[in-house]
Design a protein around this motif. Structure first.
Motif, PDB file in Angstrom:
ATOM      1  N   GLN B 158       0.978  -1.252   0.102  1.00 22.18           N
ATOM      2  CA  GLN B 158      -0.399  -0.450  -0.100  1.00 22.18           C
ATOM      3  C   GLN B 158       0.841   1.275   0.272  1.00 22.18           C
ATOM      4  OE1 GLN B 158      -2.691   0.254   3.837  1.00 22.18           O
ATOM      5  NE2 GLN B 158      -3.786   2.516   2.900  1.00 22.18           N
ATOM      6  N   LEU B 159       1.985   1.051   0.849  1.00 22.06           N
ATOM      7  CA  LEU B 159       2.629   2.221   0.883  1.00 22.06           C
ATOM      8  C   LEU B 159       3.432   2.381  -0.432  1.00 22.06           C
ATOM      9  CD1 LEU B 159       4.571   4.411   2.345  1.00 22.06           C
ATOM     10  CD2 LEU B 159       5.823   2.266   3.627  1.00 22.06           C
ATOM     11  N   GLN B 160       3.856   1.802  -1.273  1.00 26.26           N
ATOM     12  CA  GLN B 160       4.554   1.102  -2.691  1.00 26.26           C
ATOM     13  C   GLN B 160       3.633   1.752  -3.380  1.00 26.26           C
ATOM     14  OE1 GLN B 160       7.868   2.019  -3.090  1.00 26.26           O
ATOM     15  NE2 GLN B 160       6.555   2.142  -5.124  1.00 26.26           N
ATOM     16  N   GLU B 161       2.452   1.780  -3.153  1.00 27.57           N
ATOM     17  CA  GLU B 161       1.363   2.433  -4.319  1.00 27.57           C
ATOM     18  C   GLU B 161       0.858   4.102  -3.979  1.00 27.57           C
ATOM     19  OE1 GLU B 161      -3.239   1.337  -4.544  1.00 27.57           O
ATOM     20  OE2 GLU B 161      -1.758  -0.569  -4.366  1.00 27.57           O
ATOM     21  N   ARG B 162       1.160   4.198  -2.910  1.00 27.28           N
ATOM     22  CA  ARG B 162       0.998   5.892  -2.563  1.00 27.28           C
ATOM     23  C   ARG B 162       2.153   6.471  -3.374  1.00 27.28           C
ATOM     24  NH1 ARG B 162      -1.912   8.327  -3.533  1.00 27.28           N
ATOM     25  NH2 ARG B 162      -1.788   9.981  -1.625  1.00 27.28           N
ATOM     26  N   LEU B 163       3.151   5.904  -2.691  1.00 28.54           N
ATOM     27  CA  LEU B 163       4.759   6.084  -3.710  1.00 28.54           C
ATOM     28  C   LEU B 163       4.621   6.511  -5.206  1.00 28.54           C
ATOM     29  CD1 LEU B 163       7.436   5.588  -1.093  1.00 28.54           C
ATOM     30  CD2 LEU B 163       6.489   7.658  -1.521  1.00 28.54           C
ATOM     31  N   ASP B 164       4.116   5.717  -5.668  1.00 25.84           N
ATOM     32  CA  ASP B 164       4.357   5.224  -6.817  1.00 25.84           C
ATOM     33  C   ASP B 164       2.986   7.227  -7.179  1.00 25.84           C
ATOM     34  OD1 ASP B 164       5.401   3.051  -7.608  1.00 25.84           O
ATOM     35  OD2 ASP B 164       3.499   1.851  -7.190  1.00 25.84           O
ATOM     36  N   ASP B 165       2.119   7.682  -6.938  1.00 28.07           N
ATOM     37  CA  ASP B 165       1.389   8.488  -6.879  1.00 28.07           C
ATOM     38  C   ASP B 165       1.935   9.621  -6.821  1.00 28.07           C
ATOM     39  OD1 ASP B 165      -0.476   6.476  -7.804  1.00 28.07           O
ATOM     40  OD2 ASP B 165      -1.735   6.887  -6.048  1.00 28.07           O
ATOM     41  N   PRO B 182      13.575  -4.791   1.007  1.00 25.10           N
ATOM     42  CA  PRO B 182      14.294  -4.472   0.447  1.00 25.10           C
ATOM     43  C   PRO B 182      13.881  -4.981  -0.889  1.00 25.10           C
ATOM     44  CG  PRO B 182      14.923  -6.408   1.345  1.00 25.10           C
ATOM     45  CD  PRO B 182      13.743  -6.548   1.757  1.00 25.10           C
ATOM     46  N   TRP B 183      12.912  -5.219  -1.638  1.00 20.02           N
ATOM     47  CA  TRP B 183      12.494  -4.495  -2.903  1.00 20.02           C
ATOM     48  C   TRP B 183      12.329  -2.915  -2.990  1.00 20.02           C
ATOM     49  CZ3 TRP B 183       8.022  -2.240  -3.412  1.00 20.02           C
ATOM     50  CH2 TRP B 183       6.598  -2.920  -2.226  1.00 20.02           C
ATOM     51  N   MET B 184      11.811  -2.732  -1.725  1.00 20.63           N
ATOM     52  CA  MET B 184      11.142  -1.156  -1.749  1.00 20.63           C
ATOM     53  C   MET B 184      12.859   0.178  -1.549  1.00 20.63           C
ATOM     54  SD  MET B 184       8.861   0.314   0.575  1.00 20.63           S
ATOM     55  CE  MET B 184       7.488   1.764   0.115  1.00 20.63           C
TER      56      MET B 184
END
Lengths: 288, 288, 288, 288
Positions: B158-165, B182-184
């Motif tokens: 979810q966090l990554q989704e927000r960062l993508d935005d 790690p992937w983040m």
């Protein structure tokens, strides 16, 4: 940089001039044109004063030093530059002067002995004899030139005579505690370094630790600066401080302050010897 | 520098490349050729690694930016340079992330508000709601993304989704207290800055002040660093320390440490935003 | 100390008196006699002034506070002591005053909010309205009292009226930038704390960073002190410095200086609030 | 304090014991009962460990020292105190040990010569002969005890023999660079002081500056500590750091580090000699 030509070694170039277009490009071109390889570069523009300062270190085949000097000569005239090109293996002649407090002297000698300070010391001059054994221990000539209260003039004439013989590049007042006459200060512009035992401009003049104790400051400091005619007012090279507390007596402050004096003089002198200090007006640019 | 052409303003250029002959001359020529006027210059040669780093600031007519880019493109290919040219008026988008300890967050916000940090803050993300009022006070969107112990994976998705935005240039972990997957970390190389509350490499991992208290150290510190996959092991940007005494409890250390964390994160972030931090391997060159 | 009686909590006692025989023994006896359990003790003898200072913290059953006060009353008369006994859970009322520069204010509010500063803040007073939103964010009443150049007298009369209502124990000038009239300073001896943005006694008065820039110092500092009638000359509570370089403009100094101002005011205020600052003449004893 | 009885001079008393009710009162009474006049007092309660530490200095008529000792003997048994009463004019016998790096040695000798360190130096022991001239310059016996790699056992036996003769109170490893055998460490608990050239616990063991350079830290430090069987793990007395930059080579770090080593060893040793260091478990209480 991996030195490709064993014949090359480091030179350093410092330049002070009015700020103008293309300085860096033209100097870089001059160095590249003599196959110099830049390893350190620092520059500074004083926008307010419109003045430019730089210090570069580069490896150069000494056989091409003359060629580079020619290029710099042309450039210097064209751009109204003050410039100094120095072989980084060259060492200044530094005369140390001291009174009774020996902590700065012994610190400088230990650092010099450890190879931290690139200088030769032709003599230690003192108005007292306390530190003669220490000088002898390090194999440095020690000369006693008393400064009697009632005949300071002839003492300083004698001192100047000795300096004329010794031909120092730099004179270090390592707690010399005597105020040099103005004519002497003028003779060595930016070449006499003093350590003052306060964080200038606070507590200039006599007994700064007593002044600091009376005012109740929470830090005490020291300042190394070039000597000018005006007492404790020359361009500041380096300063530092240390913390004191309500339970530090004047004697404690003197002890703690000795440490700061040591660092500040040693660092300031090293900057000076390595050509890291450029001056403009009453301020220094220190490429530390 | 007195700006002669009102149209000019500051650009900064940073270059990382193998050390080689003539870099400075050729870059200086490119800038001079587009009438750039150099106002700040710092460079560094890592002799061991054979690597060269520089950061220059110069005034340039923005109409000639394209021309300079062309020149740099050629030069960059020729000399295998990584280079970045940035308009110094441009601002990074920085997402701040925080858990419950708000001292770094409130410090960064106050500095940002005072104009010390050239960035825009599209959002503050947190796994708690404590600092929502503060965010609102500064008019910054606050988003609560809980990280439950038993479902960290979907929280980070979810966090990554927000960062993508949000498309941040940089992410700051201002005491976020969660270990990113790690992937983040890989996704934002040299773009996630963390503040660790110890003087690394001492006391990495959990509860560093407790570790410091147990060991009886006399100084405690903090470290801002780029986040890599390996915990607390990324390139160090800035560090500092403060003195502790035998009578400082862990709570006192936490309080004193908060100050160091504030300075170290704020300084590290400012260096980063002003393009002062270059990396090579696991080390940084910081032109402070 | 593991508190054996849950009813006990910490009190602190500070004493200032002429140095004399047996002080420690008699005070210790008084505390032991009421079953107090000493957990912190600091004392200082100013040998020159013949003066004695102490600050002790001890756990005491509050039911016996009255008994201890009686003992201290006798002792105090006998030994000409100025003494203060305070419940360490009590909090001072502190009025914050600020002009346009908000960095000290926001720092104090964040620390207060984090529980670092044991005080209540009945109001923030300002001659400008800039910081009203911040005050509101922390839920603290903000009052705007303009100080027009041509009618400072009535502005300060109005200010005093507000202070009479607010009944502060301490007033903090968190970059208030207005010189208080002497009659106001006298009214709150050792109760008004100012932050001056220089390392006093250097650069007192206006525009200290400009003064520092002109002199070319290598460190800049800040000083928190009690306000007295004489400008920037009251007892110094805390000082600190930070390093500046030749390439720091006045604006850079102002930015770097803000950090020092923050620490120095926050530390000085905390010392004051925890009863760690005793004064004698124009100097402070700080049991940090 | 103005000393009223010329016969009095300073004694210092340090006490370590389980925390309990009335310690301060009973010790103060003992001192007052022998007409002692307390001039310095520091104490500390380790609440977690339930342990109490104090160090008091007081003026006492030496004729009454015996009487005071009797009182303390009773008190000590009653309260399970470890206590030391020392005439502040007494000086410890300190043996200095050094390898080839002489910066700490020359610094200690200069301080000792200036009266900063209250100690006698019966001998300097070294596994090399480099510093014999310096020792001679200060009039201190120098003894060369080689430590061959293939016969360390007999070298340390010889060393111990010399120590048995010299009867030092304290041994200082001023960059001795040899790991003492465990049986030797055990023989002088809290009596051997080492300077380690890193900010412990970071970079223990060999070549700490190389380790620091590899990790890219921004500060380097030094640690003076009591030697225990476990390498670089004994109670820490003092630590400090200095800033390094990306352009500091390992050699630069070594040079900068030498300064920190000097301060940290000199301060730690002074604290030790003045009875300011108390230990409990693996931690120190330093009443600086």
């Amino acid at each position: 940089m991996t030195e490709t030509t064993p014949a090359r070694h480091d030179f350093r170039l410092s330049i002070v001039c009015p700020d103008q277009h293309g300085i860096v490009a033209r100097v870089a071109e001059a160095i590249a044109g003599t196959d110099g390889w830049i390893t350190e570069a620092a520059q500074h523009t004083d926008a307010e004063a419109g003045w430019f300062f730089m210090r570069w270190v580069f490896a150069l085949d000494p056989a091409r030093e003359g060629e580079l000097r020619d290029r710099l000569l042309h450039l210097g005239e064209d751009m109204r530059m003050d410039w100094v090109l120095a072989d980084s293996r060259s060492r200044q002649r530094v005369v140390l002067m001291v009174s009774r407090e020996g902590h700065c002297l012994s610190d400088l000698l230990a650092r010099w002995n450890a190879g931290e300070l690139p200088m030769d010391i032709p003599a230690i001059l003192s108005n007292h004899t306390d530190h003669e054994p220490l000088a002898r221990c390090y194999g440095i000539p020690f000369e006693h030139i008393p400064v009697p209260r009632d005949d300071r003039a002839s003492a300083f004439a004698q001192l100047q005579e000795r300096l004329d013989d010794l031909q120092p590049d730099t004179v270090v007042l390592a707690r010399y505690m005597q105020i040099l006459p103005p004519w002497m200060c003028e003779r060595y512009p930016q070449r006499i370094i003093n350590i003052h035992h306060s964080f200038l401009p606070s507590f200039s003049g006599a007994r700064p630790y007593h002044q600091a104790h009376t005012r109740g400051v929470k830090l005490i400091g020291a300042t190394s600066h070039y000597v000018t005619e005006e007492l404790d007012a020359g361009p500041i090279i380096e300063q530092d401080v240390t913390r004191v507390r309500h339970d530090d007596s004047v004697q404690d402050m003197i002890r703690k302050g000795r440490d700061v004096e040591r660092w500040v003089l040693a660092r300031g002198l090293r900057y000076h010897l390595e050509g890291r200090v450029l001056t403009h007006g009453n301020k220094t640019v220190v490429f530390d």
